[in-house]
Design an enzyme around this catalytic site. Sequence first.
Site, PDB file in Angstrom:
ATOM      1  N   GLY A 128     118.652  10.188  33.701  1.00 44.87           N
ATOM      2  CA  GLY A 128     119.052   9.858  35.058  1.00 44.87           C
ATOM      3  C   GLY A 128     118.649  10.928  36.050  1.00 44.87           C
ATOM      4  O   GLY A 128     119.302  11.097  37.087  1.00 44.87           O
ATOM      5  N   SER A 216     114.058  10.644  29.216  1.00 47.67           N
ATOM      6  CA  SER A 216     113.821  11.089  30.580  1.00 47.67           C
ATOM      7  C   SER A 216     114.454  12.467  30.784  1.00 47.67           C
ATOM      8  O   SER A 216     114.139  13.405  30.050  1.00 47.67           O
ATOM      9  CB  SER A 216     114.334  10.051  31.569  1.00 47.67           C
TER      10      SER A 216
END
Length: 585
Positions: A128, A216
């Site tokens: 995120g 990520s």
Amino acid sequence: MVPWCPRLLASGLWLASLTSALTCRDKAPAVTVKNGTYSGVYSREYQQDFFLGVPYAQTPARFTLAQSLNETWDGAREATAYPKHCVGYGGDMIGYESSEDCLYLNVVRPAGIEPDADLPVAVWIHGGGLYMGGSADRRYNLSFTVQNSVELGTPVIGVSLNYRLTAFGFLTGQEVRDAGITNNGFRDQHLALHWIKENIKAFGGSPDKITIFGESSGAESVSAQTLAYNGRDDGLFRAAIGQSGFGGVLHRFPGGHNNTEMQQETYDRLVQATGCASGDAASSLECLRALPFEEINAALNGTEQYTWPPILDGDFIADYPSRQLADGRFPKIPILIGCNADEGVDFGTGRGPRSSGGRIQSDSDFAESVKSFLGPDQTSGKTADELADEVSYVYPNIQAVGVPSLSTWPAIVAGDQIATLFGVQWRRGAALWGDLMFHFIRRRANQAWDKAGIPSYSYYFDVNVNGVPEYRGSTHFQEVAFVFNNLNGDGYAENPFANRPESFKDLAKVMNTAWINFFVHQDPNGPSGLAVRGGEGWPVYNTTTGGGVGQEVAFVPEGAFVQMDSWRAAGLNWLKENSLSVLGN
């Protein structure tokens, strides 16, 4: 509520008849850790025990280091609900409550196992961008992985954790350095891993069989934990998996994550916006700490205005990743890392100059896009224009080598939909930005592990899922549903597997199984091999195989196969060679 029998599980009879377990337990599961006892919840649907919202630290005051728990108690405390997200900003926060009191973790295990089960442990660190997300996100449902592990006869325990985000976890500026509170979000993760190491045995897990994994900025976090404290091995995990982000610190400041001038400007903007600018520098930090949450939240609520990346602090991040990798300063543990084919479709879009509306329409637009992330080379003395010329050469305007591939989306021509939206050289920019953000640091890490003689594995995910426009191909995040075997599409606006062939679900099972194999054996093949086309299995990355690069497994809708990790070699080599002097990574 009747789970599987503890003795059956502890003895390895994972698929034994449930009828023999009917007298095992009729109350909530409980575990006793160092500080006291927690009461969880039994899931009849999955035949699993959940311990949710378990604190791993004292509730920290804002902009201070988190501290270990320092209390004990009698009786049992409930651990039956996922914790609130840490405060963040962005789409991953929608539908979830958030709080500054957020340093909690969750444990999902096969039901009823005993403390001596000694099961491998998989610790998920969510992504995120380090500014949004949380362990309660339904897309990260660990039950499917635990369930598949039991069916495979190699049960694992799943753990997920929260850590502080955005400025709350990654405040920057000299005031922050002086206070010793840099990279607090990463330090939170490190503290959580210490808690897991010390307490996971009570849940039936092995403190010596912990693997961390993330996607990520979660993969960036896995990378940060692996390189932490100059590569010091604290024995907190024995293996690591990084999906789209392993190998460095994601590039957010022009000139790299140690651009102290921009860090200070970011801090000063926050101070000005909150009215904390009066007084000396040290008092500004105290002012920020004392602000009502509503005031600092109002100032931070807009991630385009304030970005808070990790910084080179000489402590948690002691040196540049490029130097540590080149010198072998990292724990000698196996890793499994990879990226999606079309990462740059999202990260390269809009990178053109303002004069072209963010589109990349021409060679000059591409050059301006290049110059937006680099400055003059302090080592060679090359100017930004000279460096842009070099990048333009190794990333030519040839759509066949751009992103996404021509097999995914037809050639872009002036006046068509994509050219109008993003520019006729959109593919060129997407290839560069995907390589800059993800691919080159991944390849660099595989090469470093091979140089150190440590097993590593690489993958290349190339699947267009339901709910993602075809022109975006296999863009960022899309492998997550496959890794978690989330066939239901829990947490997604649209189920990634809907309206897709059955082979998509088969691929999810293959990938989830490979991850479980790695959790258990530090080898994605497992003892019985992995379903890879041609029967070769997933090879260890070996740079002698391809003259400087190794082999990787490509995941495509039809299954998995082995390919050379040699695509866009000129561009990725340039990024690697200039990663420190130009990119600051």
